[in-house]
Write a protein that holds these residues in place. Structure first.
Motif, PDB file in Angstrom:
ATOM      1  N   GLN A   2     -15.957 -14.086  29.280  1.00  0.00           N
ATOM      2  CA  GLN A   2     -15.616 -15.505  29.180  1.00  0.00           C
ATOM      3  C   GLN A   2     -14.384 -15.670  28.300  1.00  0.00           C
ATOM      4  OE1 GLN A   2     -18.561 -18.122  27.442  1.00  0.00           O
ATOM      5  NE2 GLN A   2     -17.130 -19.822  27.702  1.00  0.00           N
ATOM      6  N   PHE A   3     -13.328 -16.200  28.880  1.00  0.00           N
ATOM      7  CA  PHE A   3     -12.079 -16.309  28.137  1.00  0.00           C
ATOM      8  C   PHE A   3     -11.992 -17.647  27.403  1.00  0.00           C
ATOM      9  CE2 PHE A   3     -11.281 -13.107  31.391  1.00  0.00           C
ATOM     10  CZ  PHE A   3     -10.833 -12.077  30.576  1.00  0.00           C
ATOM     11  N   ALA A   4     -11.004 -17.741  26.512  1.00  0.00           N
ATOM     12  CA  ALA A   4     -10.840 -18.949  25.703  1.00  0.00           C
ATOM     13  C   ALA A   4     -10.478 -20.138  26.586  1.00  0.00           C
ATOM     14  CB  ALA A   4      -9.750 -18.721  24.656  1.00  0.00           C
ATOM     15  N   SER A   5     -10.930 -21.300  26.174  1.00  0.00           N
ATOM     16  CA  SER A   5     -10.713 -22.512  26.981  1.00  0.00           C
ATOM     17  C   SER A   5      -9.229 -22.837  27.124  1.00  0.00           C
ATOM     18  CB  SER A   5     -11.466 -23.692  26.362  1.00  0.00           C
ATOM     19  OG  SER A   5     -11.154 -23.803  24.986  1.00  0.00           O
ATOM     20  N   ARG A   6      -8.405 -22.402  26.150  1.00  0.00           N
ATOM     21  CA  ARG A   6      -6.970 -22.724  26.250  1.00  0.00           C
ATOM     22  C   ARG A   6      -6.335 -22.130  27.505  1.00  0.00           C
ATOM     23  NH1 ARG A   6      -7.372 -19.139  22.220  1.00  0.00           N
ATOM     24  NH2 ARG A   6      -7.654 -20.780  20.686  1.00  0.00           N
ATOM     25  N   LEU A   7      -6.949 -21.054  28.050  1.00  0.00           N
ATOM     26  CA  LEU A   7      -6.380 -20.439  29.244  1.00  0.00           C
ATOM     27  C   LEU A   7      -6.528 -21.320  30.489  1.00  0.00           C
ATOM     28  CD1 LEU A   7      -6.182 -18.034  27.313  1.00  0.00           C
ATOM     29  CD2 LEU A   7      -6.989 -16.578  29.159  1.00  0.00           C
ATOM     30  N   LYS A 107       2.262 -22.850  17.931  1.00  0.00           N
ATOM     31  CA  LYS A 107       1.166 -22.478  17.035  1.00  0.00           C
ATOM     32  C   LYS A 107       1.167 -23.358  15.781  1.00  0.00           C
ATOM     33  CE  LYS A 107      -0.849 -17.914  16.037  1.00  0.00           C
ATOM     34  NZ  LYS A 107      -0.569 -16.468  15.922  1.00  0.00           N
ATOM     35  N   LEU A 132      -0.513 -23.627  26.470  1.00  0.00           N
ATOM     36  CA  LEU A 132      -1.540 -22.738  25.905  1.00  0.00           C
ATOM     37  C   LEU A 132      -2.064 -23.269  24.568  1.00  0.00           C
ATOM     38  CD1 LEU A 132      -0.569 -18.995  26.406  1.00  0.00           C
ATOM     39  CD2 LEU A 132      -2.763 -20.049  26.915  1.00  0.00           C
ATOM     40  N   PHE A 265       0.638 -13.285  11.367  1.00  0.00           N
ATOM     41  CA  PHE A 265      -0.564 -12.922  12.118  1.00  0.00           C
ATOM     42  C   PHE A 265      -0.270 -12.739  13.614  1.00  0.00           C
ATOM     43  CE2 PHE A 265      -1.806 -15.738   8.528  1.00  0.00           C
ATOM     44  CZ  PHE A 265      -2.086 -14.689   7.665  1.00  0.00           C
TER      45      PHE A 265
ATOM     46  N   GLY B 106      -7.263 -12.841  20.030  1.00  0.00           N
ATOM     47  CA  GLY B 106      -7.608 -14.187  19.582  1.00  0.00           C
ATOM     48  C   GLY B 106      -7.205 -15.236  20.609  1.00  0.00           C
ATOM     49  N   LYS B 107      -5.969 -15.120  21.084  1.00  0.00           N
ATOM     50  CA  LYS B 107      -5.430 -16.123  22.020  1.00  0.00           C
ATOM     51  C   LYS B 107      -6.215 -16.129  23.330  1.00  0.00           C
ATOM     52  CE  LYS B 107      -0.647 -17.645  22.823  1.00  0.00           C
ATOM     53  NZ  LYS B 107       0.784 -17.257  22.756  1.00  0.00           N
ATOM     54  N   THR B 108      -6.583 -14.925  23.756  1.00  0.00           N
ATOM     55  CA  THR B 108      -7.224 -14.747  25.053  1.00  0.00           C
ATOM     56  C   THR B 108      -8.707 -15.098  25.038  1.00  0.00           C
ATOM     57  OG1 THR B 108      -5.698 -12.912  25.442  1.00  0.00           O
ATOM     58  CG2 THR B 108      -7.593 -13.055  26.891  1.00  0.00           C
ATOM     59  N   LEU B 109      -9.362 -14.815  23.911  1.00  0.00           N
ATOM     60  CA  LEU B 109     -10.829 -14.864  23.913  1.00  0.00           C
ATOM     61  C   LEU B 109     -11.445 -15.979  23.069  1.00  0.00           C
ATOM     62  CD1 LEU B 109     -11.524 -11.026  23.671  1.00  0.00           C
ATOM     63  CD2 LEU B 109     -12.064 -12.498  25.640  1.00  0.00           C
ATOM     64  N   ILE B 110     -10.775 -16.379  21.981  1.00  0.00           N
ATOM     65  CA  ILE B 110     -11.451 -17.249  21.019  1.00  0.00           C
ATOM     66  C   ILE B 110     -11.200 -18.729  21.286  1.00  0.00           C
ATOM     67  CG2 ILE B 110     -11.696 -17.838  18.566  1.00  0.00           C
ATOM     68  CD1 ILE B 110     -10.754 -14.954  17.930  1.00  0.00           C
ATOM     69  N   SER B 111     -12.239 -19.449  21.638  1.00  0.00           N
ATOM     70  CA  SER B 111     -12.184 -20.911  21.655  1.00  0.00           C
ATOM     71  C   SER B 111     -12.633 -21.384  20.270  1.00  0.00           C
ATOM     72  CB  SER B 111     -13.137 -21.472  22.706  1.00  0.00           C
ATOM     73  OG  SER B 111     -12.705 -21.142  24.003  1.00  0.00           O
ATOM     74  N   PRO B 112     -12.099 -22.547  19.816  1.00  0.00           N
ATOM     75  CA  PRO B 112     -12.512 -23.017  18.495  1.00  0.00           C
ATOM     76  C   PRO B 112     -14.034 -23.065  18.377  1.00  0.00           C
ATOM     77  CG  PRO B 112     -10.671 -24.314  19.278  1.00  0.00           C
ATOM     78  CD  PRO B 112     -11.080 -23.418  20.420  1.00  0.00           C
ATOM     79  N   LEU B 132      -7.040 -18.566  12.835  1.00  0.00           N
ATOM     80  CA  LEU B 132      -6.021 -19.474  13.394  1.00  0.00           C
ATOM     81  C   LEU B 132      -6.421 -19.951  14.793  1.00  0.00           C
ATOM     82  CD1 LEU B 132      -2.420 -18.230  12.547  1.00  0.00           C
ATOM     83  CD2 LEU B 132      -3.313 -20.523  12.243  1.00  0.00           C
ATOM     84  N   TYR B 133      -7.187 -19.129  15.498  1.00  0.00           N
ATOM     85  CA  TYR B 133      -7.651 -19.544  16.832  1.00  0.00           C
ATOM     86  C   TYR B 133      -9.004 -20.243  16.774  1.00  0.00           C
ATOM     87  CZ  TYR B 133      -3.693 -17.059  18.694  1.00  0.00           C
ATOM     88  OH  TYR B 133      -2.398 -16.673  18.981  1.00  0.00           O
ATOM     89  N   LYS B 162     -18.410 -13.630  20.339  1.00  0.00           N
ATOM     90  CA  LYS B 162     -17.439 -13.429  21.417  1.00  0.00           C
ATOM     91  C   LYS B 162     -17.066 -11.953  21.464  1.00  0.00           C
ATOM     92  CE  LYS B 162     -15.662 -15.959  24.595  1.00  0.00           C
ATOM     93  NZ  LYS B 162     -14.840 -17.148  24.498  1.00  0.00           N
TER      94      LYS B 162
END
Lengths: 395, 395
Positions: A2-7, A107, A132, A265, B106-112, B132-133, B162
């Motif tokens: 499950q990928f991040a919602s931003r994608l 960012k 993104l 980071f 982080g960008k790909t996988l982490i939703s807040p 940050l993510y 995650k």
């Protein structure tokens, strides 16, 4: 997985599919967005990197400051001065290509749902990069003199954007140049609405017959209170080498401080090996001759493409002859019952062994399917003539 | 200027303040996290970059594929094979240092709000990068054999993270090595809970007397179904040069595809100039000798630091002698009424002209203020002895 919602905010580009076809043997491609490798000053860069490793091996190979390698910041400060911008070395940070400057702006500044105004059309990777981070993009219309400032002002007043992103000089894909009068208007607007303006300027040095108007950043000295409201992104990619991945950002101190924290980071710092090489190159004094050379070659190719387009496509196409940069931005008129959808034409063109990029994906809102982008950077004059002739056949 | 809400999740590091004092003349620093510049193979890198520019100037200086420069991917695939990991060149992507691999995860996988399990203590820039993510970090305890798998299993079951982020081999800052038995347990857990494991491995090549157990990635071949649940991050920074900014990530195809899409908008690609240089270096066959050299020098320094700590600080400190890497992780016992707060000791130490990093910031949760990190990488044996003697005086 499950990928991040931003994608969910971005989609795989239709252009990528097109690019897969570019390997077809015999194809003439006007699709790329890159400079001609044949014009890289390989000898100068070889000397610069050898010098960097000989004189400062520790600096060139060790971890470095996130803000940038000091000798390069000094050289970039001097380089910006030749372009009318006064900035201390500490007033700019080095980024991993100017793409990273865009990423750091996203960012640092964009909370999900924030509005950002961009030109319609604008750079494709800017659209995706900001989305993104959850930006809602608002599109401001462009004509031959760049973004229409009357419309831009209305949009700023209505949407109160987090910032306004412009490529004012030979923009990708529009090729348009924002007029001096409009540049001043943008700065006055910035002050009036306290709106941050981001000036992305990778193409400003690639002018042909005459230099473009001063950058928005350099004009801040004429408009009181505007300097604190402008961020400027520069790049060595189009004039020296994209492979170095050296860009930079000038901006208000608090923005640079936050962007530096975020960059820590993102990638810790930009390759010091590439930075030390770029610093030695700028110091060597070869840059003016390199710029003169690329300007001359691209100017010739741009002239050839303009002539060929008029000759081969006639009234089926409209465009403004670019005064610099890498691109023609054109619009199919549909005259004489000819095709007016650039996606359709792109497919036919590939069959005739010529490629370009349809314009629709470059719009964050309200895509214009009649538009297309043609790069004159990587094909020589003969190939340009042949390629445009094929395009005429495809049409 | 109003910044993005994600910036509220990170704070400027207390360590940064400490680092400002490191310029004090005569200071002996054990604070850094970087390798010794004196050990860089400058000659080998000079030859490699000259060769890259001579043999493939277009490739080294032009835009490149976001996934990485093909000749480097091929070399890294071969390099991983020497370490027991079978991976096709297409099964890894090149990143701008392994810091960027963390950023892309982080960008790909982490939703807040997503939970991520890390070791307590773990790498400081990982904590900030994931926060940050919007990640909520859960801290799993570590002992001399690495992360405690019994505790880790409870945390995975409870929090359904995650992913789980580990530095199993000579971790920063713990210096600990995850035992073979625990490595297998981690993989069994991954399969049982369908949890993604991220193995960050920048130090695995820096072993002293004997090689560490196989990496978690290489052990996936023994645990059916585990390969699709492991991402592995590698780096040339600690063994060859941090300034190149060359890292890589191996992982499930769909994760690499999304990470590549995100990277496109982060920095387009890692410097091809640095990538082509690294590829030529790996191809040159100099790497084994370089590794043998750094292992020998760091082993000697680690021995000297261990002896000095025992001699000068006695029962006021406990630590496990590291078998590789760059760090000692120690704990003040307060024995004999001596100071047991590493922050207090750090200030006194600076007055005595010796520096180290207090351990508390390395904990995502429940900081242990008695801990500290000492790097033995950049001072020679004589300086190490003198510095630890000063530390004894400060204590």
């Amino acid at each position: 997985m499950q990928f991040a919602s931003r994608l969910d905010n971005v989609e795989t580009s239709a252009i990528r599919e097109l690019f897969k076809l570019l390997g077809t043997p015999g194809i003439i491609s006007f699709a790329g967005g890159f400079p001609d490798s044949a014009m890289f000053d390989v000898e100068g860069l070889k000397e610069a990197s050898a010098k960097a490793l000989a004189e400062e091996p520790g600096g060139a190979l060790q971890y470095g400051a996130t803000e940038g390698y000091e000798p390069l910041r000094t050289q970039l400060s001097a380089f910006m001065k030749t372009k009318g911008v006064e900035v201390d070395p500490s007033g700019l940070i080095v980024t991993t290509g100017s793409q990273q400057a865009l990423d750091l702006l996203g960012k640092t500044l964009i909370s999900p749902g924030d509005k950002v105004i961009v030109e319609g059309p604008t750079f494709l990777a800017t659209i995706q990069c900001f989305r993104l981070y959850g930006a809602q993009l608002i599109s401001a219309p462009v004509d031959a003199d760049g973004v229409r400032t009357d419309e831009l002002e209305k949009l700023i007043a209505e949407h109160k954007p987090k910032f306004v992103y412009l490529i004012p000089t030979f923009g990708n894909p529009s090729g348009a140049m924002l007029s001096l009068e409009r540049r001043r208007k943008v700065l006055e607007m910035a002050v009036r609405y306290q709106a941050l303006i981001v000036e992305d300027d990778p193409y400003g040095d690639l002018y042909f017959d005459q230099a473009p108007p001063p950058s928005i950043m350099s004009l801040t000295q004429d408009v009181p209170g505007s300097r604190a409201l402008v961020a400027h992104c520069g790049s060595l990619s189009k004039v020296l080498s994209p492979g170095l991945r050296i860009g930079w950002m000038i901006g208000p101190a608090e923005l640079l401080a936050k962007a530096t924290m975020c960059k820590q980071f993102s990638d810790a710092h930009t390759s010091t090996f590439a930075q030390a090489t770029a610093a030695q190159y700028l110091k060597s004094g070869r840059m003016p001759a390199t710029l003169a050379h690329v300007r001359e070659v691209y100017a010739e190719r741009a002239r050839a493409m303009g002539e060929a387009l008029r000759r081969e496509l006639g009234d089926a196409i409209t465009f403004t002859q670019p005064g610099g940069g890498l691109f023609f931005w054109a619009r199919l008129t549909g005259a004489g019952g000819k095709v007016a959808d650039a996606n359709v034409l792109a497919k036919r063109a590939i069959e005739k062994l010529v490629a370009f990029v349809p314009g629709a994906p470059f719009f964050a809102e309200k895509p214009d399917v009649a538009t297309l982008r043609l790069s004159f950077a990587t094909a020589n004059v003969e190939k340009i003539r042949e390629g445009i002739a094929r395009l005429g056949t495809a049409l």
